[in-house]
Design a protein around this motif. Structure first.
Motif, PDB file in Angstrom:
ATOM      1  N   ALA A  14       0.964  -1.503  -0.172  1.00 43.08           N
ATOM      2  CA  ALA A  14       0.013   0.150   0.200  1.00 43.08           C
ATOM      3  C   ALA A  14       0.928   1.144  -0.461  1.00 43.08           C
ATOM      4  N   ASN A  15       1.763   0.909  -0.869  1.00 37.61           N
ATOM      5  CA  ASN A  15       2.661   2.338  -0.897  1.00 37.61           C
ATOM      6  C   ASN A  15       2.254   3.186  -1.593  1.00 37.61           C
ATOM      7  N   ASP A  16       1.460   3.604  -2.149  1.00 32.94           N
ATOM      8  CA  ASP A  16       0.760   4.462  -3.082  1.00 32.94           C
ATOM      9  C   ASP A  16      -1.395   4.938  -2.231  1.00 32.94           C
ATOM     10  N   GLY A  20       1.108   7.449   7.044  1.00 32.51           N
ATOM     11  CA  GLY A  20       1.177   5.815   6.953  1.00 32.51           C
ATOM     12  C   GLY A  20       0.014   5.393   8.210  1.00 32.51           C
ATOM     13  N   TYR A  21      -0.731   4.012   7.886  1.00 28.63           N
ATOM     14  CA  TYR A  21      -1.539   2.926   8.395  1.00 28.63           C
ATOM     15  C   TYR A  21      -0.217   1.707   8.763  1.00 28.63           C
TER      16      TYR A  21
END
Length: 210
Positions: A158-160, A171-172
């Protein structure tokens, strides 16, 4: 009538008789788990997929395929089995529906336990466009032996992800998943993945009852 005008009675009518689906379930597939009495012993029948197939050539599987529009999962399992093994659908006796698998790769897999007569199979002509060969493994081997299970960690990429939109600019902490991949090794026969999961699940169900 728009969404703001809905009354409880309207909502009840909308949901009356509605069959629940699966959110994000993707495509549906269905397989038959064939029991065949051979040499006085119950066996499970497995297929080796044709080496000419684009998807999963040479892999061991149960007969089955994608559920087509207008047919049930059971009808699909019987149709695909008949097509692949050169049988008439009436040669296949469905005993029960087994447990459903919801995969992380976004498809649902239904499975049905069935019975096929060995002599009928011996006279049938396999569809070699789809099936390289078939083989049998005694059901007792699955009852007496648990598979080796390799557990893989599934990590979200989920980098993008637009974290600013959900008020997490730094971030999460996404939840990670796991995938348990069972493997059976019976001399030359290697059965693994979803086919092994279904086989293991069947053995566990049968072992629950004396």
């Amino acid at each position: 009538m728009n969404g703001f005008d809905l009354k409880i009675g309207d909502i009840e009518k909308i949901f009356s008789g509605r069959v629940p689906g699966v959110i994000g379930g993707g495509h549906d597939y269905s397989v038959l788990v064939p029991l065949v009495k051979k040499d006085g012993e119950l066996n499970l029948l497995f297929e080796v997929r044709s080496s000419n197939l684009e998807r999963q050539p040479g892999e061991v599987c149960f007969p089955g395929g994608r559920v087509e529009d207008g047919e049930t999962a059971e009808e699909c399992a019987v149709r695909e089995t008949a097509e692949e093994l050169g049988l008439d659908g009436r040669d296949i006796k469905v005993i029960a529906q087994l447990d459903t698998i919801y995969t992380y790769s976004n498809f649902t897999l239904y499975s049905f336990l069935g019975e096929i007569d060995y002599d009928t199979l011996s006279r049938a002509e396999i569809n070699h466009k789809e099936v390289e060969s078939i083989f049998y493994v005694p059901l007792s081997k699955f009852m007496l032996n648990d598979p080796y299970i390799h557990v893989m960690e599934l990590i979200p990429n989920a980098n993008d992800f637009p974290y600013e939109m959900v008020n997490f600019p730094n971030g999460y902490n996404w939840r990670k998943g796991i995938s348990a991949v069972p493997i059976y090794q019976f001399h030359e026969e290697i059965i693994w993945g979803l086919t092994a999961r279904i086989s293991h699940n069947l053995a566990e169900i049968l072992r629950e009852k004396p």
